[in-house]
Design an enzyme around this catalytic site. Structure first.
Site, PDB file in Angstrom:
ATOM      1  N   VAL A 115      36.188 -68.345 -17.042  1.00  0.00           N
ATOM      2  CA  VAL A 115      35.626 -68.426 -18.391  1.00  0.00           C
ATOM      3  C   VAL A 115      34.152 -68.810 -18.257  1.00  0.00           C
ATOM      4  O   VAL A 115      33.794 -69.752 -17.572  1.00  0.00           O
ATOM      5  CB  VAL A 115      36.360 -69.483 -19.240  1.00  0.00           C
ATOM      6  CG1 VAL A 115      35.682 -69.651 -20.594  1.00  0.00           C
ATOM      7  CG2 VAL A 115      37.810 -69.091 -19.414  1.00  0.00           C
ATOM      8  N   TYR A 144      43.813 -65.688 -38.739  1.00  0.00           N
ATOM      9  CA  TYR A 144      43.058 -66.459 -37.751  1.00  0.00           C
ATOM     10  C   TYR A 144      41.750 -65.753 -37.409  1.00  0.00           C
ATOM     11  O   TYR A 144      40.674 -66.352 -37.466  1.00  0.00           O
ATOM     12  CB  TYR A 144      43.885 -66.674 -36.485  1.00  0.00           C
ATOM     13  CG  TYR A 144      43.098 -67.299 -35.368  1.00  0.00           C
ATOM     14  CD1 TYR A 144      42.809 -68.663 -35.384  1.00  0.00           C
ATOM     15  CD2 TYR A 144      42.627 -66.534 -34.309  1.00  0.00           C
ATOM     16  CE1 TYR A 144      42.064 -69.245 -34.375  1.00  0.00           C
ATOM     17  CE2 TYR A 144      41.884 -67.104 -33.295  1.00  0.00           C
ATOM     18  CZ  TYR A 144      41.605 -68.453 -33.324  1.00  0.00           C
ATOM     19  OH  TYR A 144      40.864 -69.025 -32.332  1.00  0.00           O
ATOM     20  N   ASP A 145      41.841 -64.480 -37.046  1.00  0.00           N
ATOM     21  CA  ASP A 145      40.656 -63.728 -36.630  1.00  0.00           C
ATOM     22  C   ASP A 145      39.606 -63.664 -37.730  1.00  0.00           C
ATOM     23  O   ASP A 145      38.435 -63.959 -37.510  1.00  0.00           O
ATOM     24  CB  ASP A 145      41.031 -62.301 -36.211  1.00  0.00           C
ATOM     25  CG  ASP A 145      41.883 -62.248 -34.947  1.00  0.00           C
ATOM     26  OD1 ASP A 145      41.918 -63.254 -34.214  1.00  0.00           O
ATOM     27  OD2 ASP A 145      42.501 -61.204 -34.707  1.00  0.00           O
ATOM     28  N   GLU A 146      40.015 -63.273 -38.915  1.00  0.00           N
ATOM     29  CA  GLU A 146      39.064 -63.139 -40.019  1.00  0.00           C
ATOM     30  C   GLU A 146      38.541 -64.495 -40.468  1.00  0.00           C
ATOM     31  O   GLU A 146      37.382 -64.623 -40.858  1.00  0.00           O
ATOM     32  CB  GLU A 146      39.688 -62.372 -41.182  1.00  0.00           C
ATOM     33  CG  GLU A 146      40.071 -60.940 -40.845  1.00  0.00           C
ATOM     34  CD  GLU A 146      38.909 -60.090 -40.349  1.00  0.00           C
ATOM     35  OE1 GLU A 146      37.754 -60.298 -40.767  1.00  0.00           O
ATOM     36  OE2 GLU A 146      39.159 -59.187 -39.535  1.00  0.00           O
ATOM     37  N   GLY A 147      39.388 -65.521 -40.411  1.00  0.00           N
ATOM     38  CA  GLY A 147      38.944 -66.872 -40.756  1.00  0.00           C
ATOM     39  C   GLY A 147      37.864 -67.365 -39.809  1.00  0.00           C
ATOM     40  O   GLY A 147      36.854 -67.935 -40.228  1.00  0.00           O
ATOM     41  N   LYS A 148      38.053 -67.134 -38.516  1.00  0.00           N
ATOM     42  CA  LYS A 148      37.063 -67.547 -37.519  1.00  0.00           C
ATOM     43  C   LYS A 148      35.770 -66.752 -37.680  1.00  0.00           C
ATOM     44  O   LYS A 148      34.676 -67.295 -37.581  1.00  0.00           O
ATOM     45  CB  LYS A 148      37.601 -67.359 -36.100  1.00  0.00           C
ATOM     46  CG  LYS A 148      38.635 -68.377 -35.681  1.00  0.00           C
ATOM     47  CD  LYS A 148      38.064 -69.765 -35.530  1.00  0.00           C
ATOM     48  CE  LYS A 148      37.339 -69.924 -34.225  1.00  0.00           C
ATOM     49  NZ  LYS A 148      36.849 -71.275 -33.994  1.00  0.00           N
ATOM     50  N   ARG A 177      47.577 -61.421 -36.472  1.00  0.00           N
ATOM     51  CA  ARG A 177      46.577 -62.467 -36.227  1.00  0.00           C
ATOM     52  C   ARG A 177      45.409 -62.408 -37.214  1.00  0.00           C
ATOM     53  O   ARG A 177      44.413 -63.103 -37.058  1.00  0.00           O
ATOM     54  CB  ARG A 177      46.018 -62.330 -34.807  1.00  0.00           C
ATOM     55  CG  ARG A 177      47.000 -62.612 -33.709  1.00  0.00           C
ATOM     56  CD  ARG A 177      46.383 -62.345 -32.337  1.00  0.00           C
ATOM     57  NE  ARG A 177      45.000 -62.752 -32.216  1.00  0.00           N
ATOM     58  CZ  ARG A 177      44.594 -63.936 -31.740  1.00  0.00           C
ATOM     59  NH1 ARG A 177      45.473 -64.818 -31.358  1.00  0.00           N
ATOM     60  NH2 ARG A 177      43.304 -64.217 -31.653  1.00  0.00           N
ATOM     61  N   PHE A 214      25.829 -69.620 -24.848  1.00  0.00           N
ATOM     62  CA  PHE A 214      25.231 -70.386 -25.940  1.00  0.00           C
ATOM     63  C   PHE A 214      24.329 -69.458 -26.720  1.00  0.00           C
ATOM     64  O   PHE A 214      23.385 -68.912 -26.190  1.00  0.00           O
ATOM     65  CB  PHE A 214      24.418 -71.564 -25.393  1.00  0.00           C
ATOM     66  CG  PHE A 214      25.275 -72.608 -24.752  1.00  0.00           C
ATOM     67  CD1 PHE A 214      25.864 -73.591 -25.523  1.00  0.00           C
ATOM     68  CD2 PHE A 214      25.524 -72.585 -23.389  1.00  0.00           C
ATOM     69  CE1 PHE A 214      26.663 -74.543 -24.945  1.00  0.00           C
ATOM     70  CE2 PHE A 214      26.326 -73.530 -22.804  1.00  0.00           C
ATOM     71  CZ  PHE A 214      26.908 -74.516 -23.585  1.00  0.00           C
TER      72      PHE A 214
END
Length: 96
Positions: A91, A56-60, A53, A95
């Site tokens: 969940v 995805y993880d590093e991109g986010k 992953r 903020f």
């Protein structure tokens, strides 16, 4: 990773051009397999940068950094939102 970063740059530039607020959402999943439950806001994560992953993880995570870096430079008002799973399974939204 490239898609996440280029998409973020495009959206930040559009928000700057239109002078609008922009929301950036992510989940606690981008911080890897947690070693503590529940995770406090101060938790830095347990990320595998070469795992399945990783893109995805590093991109986010890179996108999140870009948003915070872009805000003072371009005067774009960002609204970062972190979705967190709590012990009871519901969940909650934090903020920042």
């Amino acid at each position: 990773m490239k898609t996440s970063l280029l998409g973020s740059i495009n959206m930040l530039e559009l928000a700057d051009k239109l002078k609008i607020r922009i929301l950036q959402a992510s989940t606690s999943e981008v911080y890897g397999d947690p070693t503590v439950h529940p995770q406090p806001e101060s938790y830095w994560g347990n990320v595998n940068p070469i795992g399945i992953r990783a893109c995805y993880d590093e991109g986010k995570r890179a996108s999140e950094t870009l948003f915070f870096d872009y805000q003072p430079a371009a005067r774009v008002h960002i609204a970062p939102v972190a979705l967190r799973l709590r012990v009871n399974g519901r969940v909650a939204v934090d903020f920042a």
